[in-house]
Scaffold this motif. Structure first.
Motif, PDB file in Angstrom:
ATOM      1  N   ARG A  11       0.837  -1.217   0.000  1.00  0.00           N
ATOM      2  CA  ARG A  11       0.000   0.000   0.000  1.00  0.00           C
ATOM      3  C   ARG A  11       0.867   1.260   0.000  1.00  0.00           C
ATOM      4  N   SER A  12       1.979   1.249   0.739  1.00  0.00           N
ATOM      5  CA  SER A  12       2.858   2.432   0.754  1.00  0.00           C
ATOM      6  C   SER A  12       3.396   2.710  -0.652  1.00  0.00           C
ATOM      7  N   VAL A  28       3.265   4.885   7.114  1.00  0.00           N
ATOM      8  CA  VAL A  28       4.673   5.221   7.334  1.00  0.00           C
ATOM      9  C   VAL A  28       4.839   5.780   8.743  1.00  0.00           C
ATOM     10  N   HIS A  29       5.708   5.163   9.504  1.00  0.00           N
ATOM     11  CA  HIS A  29       5.984   5.528  10.898  1.00  0.00           C
ATOM     12  C   HIS A  29       6.591   6.937  10.954  1.00  0.00           C
ATOM     13  N   PRO A  30       6.299   7.707  12.010  1.00  0.00           N
ATOM     14  CA  PRO A  30       6.870   9.063  12.121  1.00  0.00           C
ATOM     15  C   PRO A  30       8.402   9.099  12.109  1.00  0.00           C
ATOM     16  N   GLU A  31       9.056   8.001  12.497  1.00  0.00           N
ATOM     17  CA  GLU A  31      10.518   7.943  12.502  1.00  0.00           C
ATOM     18  C   GLU A  31      11.084   7.184  11.303  1.00  0.00           C
ATOM     19  N   ALA A  32      10.247   6.876  10.322  1.00  0.00           N
ATOM     20  CA  ALA A  32      10.682   6.076   9.169  1.00  0.00           C
ATOM     21  C   ALA A  32      11.780   6.785   8.392  1.00  0.00           C
ATOM     22  N   VAL A  33      12.707   5.970   7.874  1.00  0.00           N
ATOM     23  CA  VAL A  33      13.808   6.491   7.066  1.00  0.00           C
ATOM     24  C   VAL A  33      13.870   5.697   5.763  1.00  0.00           C
ATOM     25  N   ASP A  76       9.938 -12.001   7.150  1.00  0.00           N
ATOM     26  CA  ASP A  76      10.705 -12.715   8.163  1.00  0.00           C
ATOM     27  C   ASP A  76      10.817 -11.783   9.360  1.00  0.00           C
ATOM     28  N   GLY A  77      10.066 -12.058  10.394  1.00  0.00           N
ATOM     29  CA  GLY A  77      10.059 -11.170  11.554  1.00  0.00           C
ATOM     30  C   GLY A  77       9.489  -9.819  11.171  1.00  0.00           C
ATOM     31  N   ASP A  78      10.255  -8.767  11.422  1.00  0.00           N
ATOM     32  CA  ASP A  78       9.780  -7.415  11.102  1.00  0.00           C
ATOM     33  C   ASP A  78      10.265  -6.937   9.729  1.00  0.00           C
ATOM     34  N   LEU A  79      10.838  -7.837   8.939  1.00  0.00           N
ATOM     35  CA  LEU A  79      11.389  -7.503   7.629  1.00  0.00           C
ATOM     36  C   LEU A  79      10.490  -8.058   6.521  1.00  0.00           C
ATOM     37  N   ILE A  80      10.121  -7.203   5.577  1.00  0.00           N
ATOM     38  CA  ILE A  80       9.274  -7.586   4.444  1.00  0.00           C
ATOM     39  C   ILE A  80      10.046  -7.280   3.156  1.00  0.00           C
ATOM     40  N   ALA A  81      10.081  -8.249   2.236  1.00  0.00           N
ATOM     41  CA  ALA A  81      10.693  -8.043   0.919  1.00  0.00           C
ATOM     42  C   ALA A  81       9.586  -8.069  -0.133  1.00  0.00           C
ATOM     43  N   ASP A 126       5.343  -1.174  14.922  1.00  0.00           N
ATOM     44  CA  ASP A 126       3.994  -0.739  15.305  1.00  0.00           C
ATOM     45  C   ASP A 126       3.026  -0.762  14.129  1.00  0.00           C
ATOM     46  N   GLY A 127       3.184  -1.738  13.226  1.00  0.00           N
ATOM     47  CA  GLY A 127       2.277  -1.878  12.100  1.00  0.00           C
ATOM     48  C   GLY A 127       2.485  -0.863  10.986  1.00  0.00           C
ATOM     49  N   GLN A 128       3.635  -0.176  10.989  1.00  0.00           N
ATOM     50  CA  GLN A 128       3.950   0.817   9.966  1.00  0.00           C
ATOM     51  C   GLN A 128       5.367   0.595   9.435  1.00  0.00           C
ATOM     52  N   VAL A 129       5.629   1.120   8.252  1.00  0.00           N
ATOM     53  CA  VAL A 129       6.970   1.084   7.665  1.00  0.00           C
ATOM     54  C   VAL A 129       7.865   2.017   8.466  1.00  0.00           C
TER      55      VAL A 129
END
Length: 171
Positions: A11-12, A28-33, A76-81, A126-129
């Motif tokens: 979706r992003s 997108v998380h407020p601290e996303a980079v 895999d865990g918190d990583l999405i490809a 937290d459910g965001q990129v």
């Protein structure tokens, strides 16, 4: 595979290609980079939805009909490809920036279409990129758009586009 997280990542990408950029605050998380922003305008190098929106505006200024056709997602865990094909048509200059945020190169519009493969990597929090980086077929893009091998006329157009971009930077 965590379908929910993969869906947020896809979706992003969809929002950045053609959606309402205000919707980025939901995914997108407020601290996303964005680790790919090093060659983008300075506004893209920050954190959070605003920086991701700046990247989207930069891409959309150069490419019309931008889309991502997703082929596969893996978690895999918190990583999405995400393996996908990005396509579009060049309608404006594509401007690359150096580490200081100065114009490094400008590729004037050719009006040509392209379709190149990408692998995007996302870290979730937290459910965001919260982090993004990618592998792209930049040579394929350059070849399909006629940037390489450059003709003498195109080299002249590149020099002119670079001068114009330096006079009017997208900071």
């Amino acid at each position: 595979m965590r379908t929910i997280d993969a869906g947020i990542c896809v979706r992003s990408m969809t929002i950045m290609a053609s959606g309402d950029l205000d919707d980025l605050t939901e995914v997108v998380h407020p601290e996303a980079v964005n680790r790919e922003a090093k060659d983008e305008p300075p506004a893209c190098r920050g954190r959070g939805p605003a920086a991701f929106a700046a990247t989207a505006r930069w891409l959309r200024a150069a490419f019309a009909d931008l889309s991502f056709d997703v082929h596969d997602t893996v978690a895999d865990g918190d990583l999405i490809a995400v393996h996908c094909t990005m396509s579009g048509r060049q309608v404006g200059p594509f401007v690359a920036y150096d580490e200081r945020g100065e114009v490094a190169q400008a590729f004037p519009s050719t009006g040509r279409t392209f379709a190149i493969t990408h692998s995007h990597w996302f870290r979730m929090k937290d459910g965001q990129v919260v982090e993004h980086w990618a592998n792209r077929d930049d040579l394929g893009l350059a070849t399909q758009l006629g940037w390489v091998p450059p003709t003498p006329a195109y080299l002249w157009r590149m020099a002119r586009a670079k001068r114009l971009a330096r006079r009017n930077p997208a900071h």
